[in-house]
Design a protein around this motif. Sequence first.
Motif, PDB file in Angstrom:
ATOM      1  N   GLU A  41      32.598  44.918  47.489  1.00 27.20           N
ATOM      2  CA  GLU A  41      32.084  43.609  47.894  1.00 27.20           C
ATOM      3  C   GLU A  41      31.519  42.843  46.692  1.00 27.20           C
ATOM      4  O   GLU A  41      31.719  41.641  46.555  1.00 27.20           O
ATOM      5  CB  GLU A  41      31.015  43.746  48.977  1.00 27.20           C
ATOM      6  CG  GLU A  41      31.537  44.208  50.323  1.00 27.20           C
ATOM      7  CD  GLU A  41      31.772  45.717  50.394  1.00 27.20           C
ATOM      8  OE1 GLU A  41      31.249  46.468  49.532  1.00 27.20           O
ATOM      9  OE2 GLU A  41      32.518  46.141  51.291  1.00 27.20           O
ATOM     10  N   GLU A  42      30.820  43.562  45.808  1.00 27.63           N
ATOM     11  CA  GLU A  42      30.281  42.921  44.608  1.00 27.63           C
ATOM     12  C   GLU A  42      31.415  42.433  43.712  1.00 27.63           C
ATOM     13  O   GLU A  42      31.362  41.321  43.189  1.00 27.63           O
ATOM     14  CB  GLU A  42      29.373  43.894  43.847  1.00 27.63           C
ATOM     15  CG  GLU A  42      28.065  44.172  44.543  1.00 27.63           C
ATOM     16  CD  GLU A  42      27.274  45.281  43.881  1.00 27.63           C
ATOM     17  OE1 GLU A  42      26.045  45.135  43.782  1.00 27.63           O
ATOM     18  OE2 GLU A  42      27.873  46.304  43.463  1.00 27.63           O
ATOM     19  N   TRP A  43      32.457  43.265  43.563  1.00 20.11           N
ATOM     20  CA  TRP A  43      33.586  42.857  42.734  1.00 20.11           C
ATOM     21  C   TRP A  43      34.296  41.651  43.334  1.00 20.11           C
ATOM     22  O   TRP A  43      34.683  40.731  42.618  1.00 20.11           O
ATOM     23  CB  TRP A  43      34.561  44.007  42.519  1.00 20.11           C
ATOM     24  CG  TRP A  43      34.157  44.855  41.363  1.00 20.11           C
ATOM     25  CD1 TRP A  43      33.759  46.156  41.392  1.00 20.11           C
ATOM     26  CD2 TRP A  43      34.093  44.456  39.989  1.00 20.11           C
ATOM     27  NE1 TRP A  43      33.443  46.581  40.120  1.00 20.11           N
ATOM     28  CE2 TRP A  43      33.648  45.564  39.239  1.00 20.11           C
ATOM     29  CE3 TRP A  43      34.361  43.268  39.304  1.00 20.11           C
ATOM     30  CZ2 TRP A  43      33.468  45.527  37.865  1.00 20.11           C
ATOM     31  CZ3 TRP A  43      34.187  43.227  37.936  1.00 20.11           C
ATOM     32  CH2 TRP A  43      33.746  44.344  37.226  1.00 20.11           C
ATOM     33  N   LEU A  44      34.458  41.652  44.635  1.00 20.45           N
ATOM     34  CA  LEU A  44      35.112  40.512  45.284  1.00 20.45           C
ATOM     35  C   LEU A  44      34.331  39.232  45.019  1.00 20.45           C
ATOM     36  O   LEU A  44      34.906  38.190  44.690  1.00 20.45           O
ATOM     37  CB  LEU A  44      35.249  40.762  46.789  1.00 20.45           C
ATOM     38  CG  LEU A  44      35.972  39.686  47.584  1.00 20.45           C
ATOM     39  CD1 LEU A  44      37.377  39.458  47.047  1.00 20.45           C
ATOM     40  CD2 LEU A  44      36.011  40.060  49.043  1.00 20.45           C
ATOM     41  N   SER A  45      33.026  39.311  45.108  1.00 24.61           N
ATOM     42  CA  SER A  45      32.177  38.151  44.837  1.00 24.61           C
ATOM     43  C   SER A  45      32.312  37.703  43.380  1.00 24.61           C
ATOM     44  O   SER A  45      32.419  36.499  43.097  1.00 24.61           O
ATOM     45  CB  SER A  45      30.725  38.500  45.156  1.00 24.61           C
ATOM     46  OG  SER A  45      29.887  37.424  44.840  1.00 24.61           O
ATOM     47  N   LEU A  46      32.325  38.650  42.452  1.00 26.76           N
ATOM     48  CA  LEU A  46      32.470  38.322  41.037  1.00 26.76           C
ATOM     49  C   LEU A  46      33.837  37.697  40.745  1.00 26.76           C
ATOM     50  O   LEU A  46      33.942  36.727  39.983  1.00 26.76           O
ATOM     51  CB  LEU A  46      32.265  39.564  40.166  1.00 26.76           C
ATOM     52  CG  LEU A  46      30.832  40.082  40.080  1.00 26.76           C
ATOM     53  CD1 LEU A  46      30.801  41.449  39.395  1.00 26.76           C
ATOM     54  CD2 LEU A  46      29.946  39.095  39.348  1.00 26.76           C
ATOM     55  N   ILE A  47      34.875  38.241  41.352  1.00 24.00           N
ATOM     56  CA  ILE A  47      36.225  37.714  41.150  1.00 24.00           C
ATOM     57  C   ILE A  47      36.308  36.280  41.673  1.00 24.00           C
ATOM     58  O   ILE A  47      36.851  35.393  41.012  1.00 24.00           O
ATOM     59  CB  ILE A  47      37.277  38.632  41.818  1.00 24.00           C
ATOM     60  CG1 ILE A  47      37.351  39.971  41.068  1.00 24.00           C
ATOM     61  CG2 ILE A  47      38.642  37.952  41.878  1.00 24.00           C
ATOM     62  CD1 ILE A  47      38.056  41.075  41.819  1.00 24.00           C
ATOM     63  N   GLN A  48      35.733  36.044  42.849  1.00 27.78           N
ATOM     64  CA  GLN A  48      35.731  34.689  43.411  1.00 27.78           C
ATOM     65  C   GLN A  48      34.933  33.740  42.525  1.00 27.78           C
ATOM     66  O   GLN A  48      35.345  32.595  42.303  1.00 27.78           O
ATOM     67  CB  GLN A  48      35.161  34.706  44.829  1.00 27.78           C
ATOM     68  CG  GLN A  48      36.082  35.361  45.823  1.00 27.78           C
ATOM     69  CD  GLN A  48      35.432  35.574  47.177  1.00 27.78           C
ATOM     70  OE1 GLN A  48      34.211  35.633  47.306  1.00 27.78           O
ATOM     71  NE2 GLN A  48      36.260  35.704  48.203  1.00 27.78           N
ATOM     72  N   GLU A  49      33.815  34.209  42.015  1.00 27.13           N
ATOM     73  CA  GLU A  49      32.996  33.386  41.120  1.00 27.13           C
ATOM     74  C   GLU A  49      33.779  33.029  39.859  1.00 27.13           C
ATOM     75  O   GLU A  49      33.768  31.876  39.412  1.00 27.13           O
ATOM     76  CB  GLU A  49      31.721  34.146  40.756  1.00 27.13           C
ATOM     77  CG  GLU A  49      30.768  33.373  39.866  1.00 27.13           C
ATOM     78  CD  GLU A  49      29.539  34.196  39.506  1.00 27.13           C
ATOM     79  OE1 GLU A  49      29.046  34.015  38.375  1.00 27.13           O
ATOM     80  OE2 GLU A  49      29.082  35.009  40.329  1.00 27.13           O
ATOM     81  N   ILE A  74      36.972  42.842  30.220  1.00 22.85           N
ATOM     82  CA  ILE A  74      38.143  42.220  30.842  1.00 22.85           C
ATOM     83  C   ILE A  74      39.019  43.278  31.507  1.00 22.85           C
ATOM     84  O   ILE A  74      39.585  43.044  32.581  1.00 22.85           O
ATOM     85  CB  ILE A  74      38.944  41.359  29.831  1.00 22.85           C
ATOM     86  CG1 ILE A  74      40.028  40.536  30.525  1.00 22.85           C
ATOM     87  CG2 ILE A  74      39.549  42.220  28.734  1.00 22.85           C
ATOM     88  CD1 ILE A  74      39.527  39.421  31.374  1.00 22.85           C
ATOM     89  N   ASN A  75      39.115  44.466  30.914  1.00 25.34           N
ATOM     90  CA  ASN A  75      39.906  45.546  31.512  1.00 25.34           C
ATOM     91  C   ASN A  75      39.306  46.005  32.833  1.00 25.34           C
ATOM     92  O   ASN A  75      40.027  46.232  33.811  1.00 25.34           O
ATOM     93  CB  ASN A  75      40.035  46.723  30.551  1.00 25.34           C
ATOM     94  CG  ASN A  75      40.889  46.378  29.353  1.00 25.34           C
ATOM     95  OD1 ASN A  75      41.761  45.516  29.431  1.00 25.34           O
ATOM     96  ND2 ASN A  75      40.640  47.035  28.243  1.00 25.34           N
ATOM     97  N   THR A  76      37.991  46.147  32.871  1.00 23.04           N
ATOM     98  CA  THR A  76      37.321  46.529  34.111  1.00 23.04           C
ATOM     99  C   THR A  76      37.520  45.452  35.176  1.00 23.04           C
ATOM    100  O   THR A  76      37.768  45.751  36.343  1.00 23.04           O
ATOM    101  CB  THR A  76      35.815  46.754  33.854  1.00 23.04           C
ATOM    102  OG1 THR A  76      35.670  47.763  32.853  1.00 23.04           O
ATOM    103  CG2 THR A  76      35.095  47.172  35.115  1.00 23.04           C
ATOM    104  N   PHE A  77      37.426  44.194  34.765  1.00 27.46           N
ATOM    105  CA  PHE A  77      37.620  43.078  35.689  1.00 27.46           C
ATOM    106  C   PHE A  77      39.013  43.127  36.315  1.00 27.46           C
ATOM    107  O   PHE A  77      39.171  43.046  37.529  1.00 27.46           O
ATOM    108  CB  PHE A  77      37.412  41.753  34.949  1.00 27.46           C
ATOM    109  CG  PHE A  77      37.620  40.541  35.794  1.00 27.46           C
ATOM    110  CD1 PHE A  77      36.612  40.077  36.624  1.00 27.46           C
ATOM    111  CD2 PHE A  77      38.820  39.849  35.757  1.00 27.46           C
ATOM    112  CE1 PHE A  77      36.794  38.951  37.413  1.00 27.46           C
ATOM    113  CE2 PHE A  77      39.017  38.727  36.537  1.00 27.46           C
ATOM    114  CZ  PHE A  77      37.998  38.272  37.370  1.00 27.46           C
ATOM    115  N   VAL A 123      42.437  46.782  42.376  1.00 28.57           N
ATOM    116  CA  VAL A 123      41.979  47.645  43.469  1.00 28.57           C
ATOM    117  C   VAL A 123      41.697  46.808  44.718  1.00 28.57           C
ATOM    118  O   VAL A 123      42.096  47.171  45.828  1.00 28.57           O
ATOM    119  CB  VAL A 123      40.731  48.453  43.055  1.00 28.57           C
ATOM    120  CG1 VAL A 123      40.066  49.110  44.256  1.00 28.57           C
ATOM    121  CG2 VAL A 123      41.101  49.487  42.008  1.00 28.57           C
ATOM    122  N   ASN A 124      41.024  45.669  44.555  1.00 26.71           N
ATOM    123  CA  ASN A 124      40.722  44.818  45.703  1.00 26.71           C
ATOM    124  C   ASN A 124      41.987  44.281  46.358  1.00 26.71           C
ATOM    125  O   ASN A 124      42.077  44.200  47.575  1.00 26.71           O
ATOM    126  CB  ASN A 124      39.797  43.657  45.298  1.00 26.71           C
ATOM    127  CG  ASN A 124      38.346  44.052  45.334  1.00 26.71           C
ATOM    128  OD1 ASN A 124      37.914  44.768  46.209  1.00 26.71           O
ATOM    129  ND2 ASN A 124      37.590  43.587  44.357  1.00 26.71           N
TER     130      ASN A 124
END
Length: 102
Positions: A9-17, A36-39, A45-46
């Motif tokens: 959920e945190e990653w999804l929020s960061l990606i949307q941001e 950037i690789n982690t992103f 994964v999402n």
Amino acid sequence: MRNKRRTDEEWLSLIQECRSSGFSDRNWCEQNNISINTFYNSNKVNRSTAVMGILYNKGIIKDRGSIKESNDVISLRKKFKSEDSIERQKILEKFENGELTL
């Protein structure tokens, strides 16, 4: 020192941001101290999780956790979509409606 682990959920929020920021992925990640690789790995994964959920909810796959089953479906779908013929589209529609199975 390693960064803390983030939830999906945190990653999804960061990606949307990031996507709504107007910056390139690389620039946004640099500004937010994210590799950037982690992103990109988290984004992948999402997307995979979302695809599995859609295929499961449509009844196309029976086991939400079956990566092989979903890969077979996705591969078959790409094969049908890559051809631009009316017949291929009819086959794909039958498959998606559950009239055809793997």
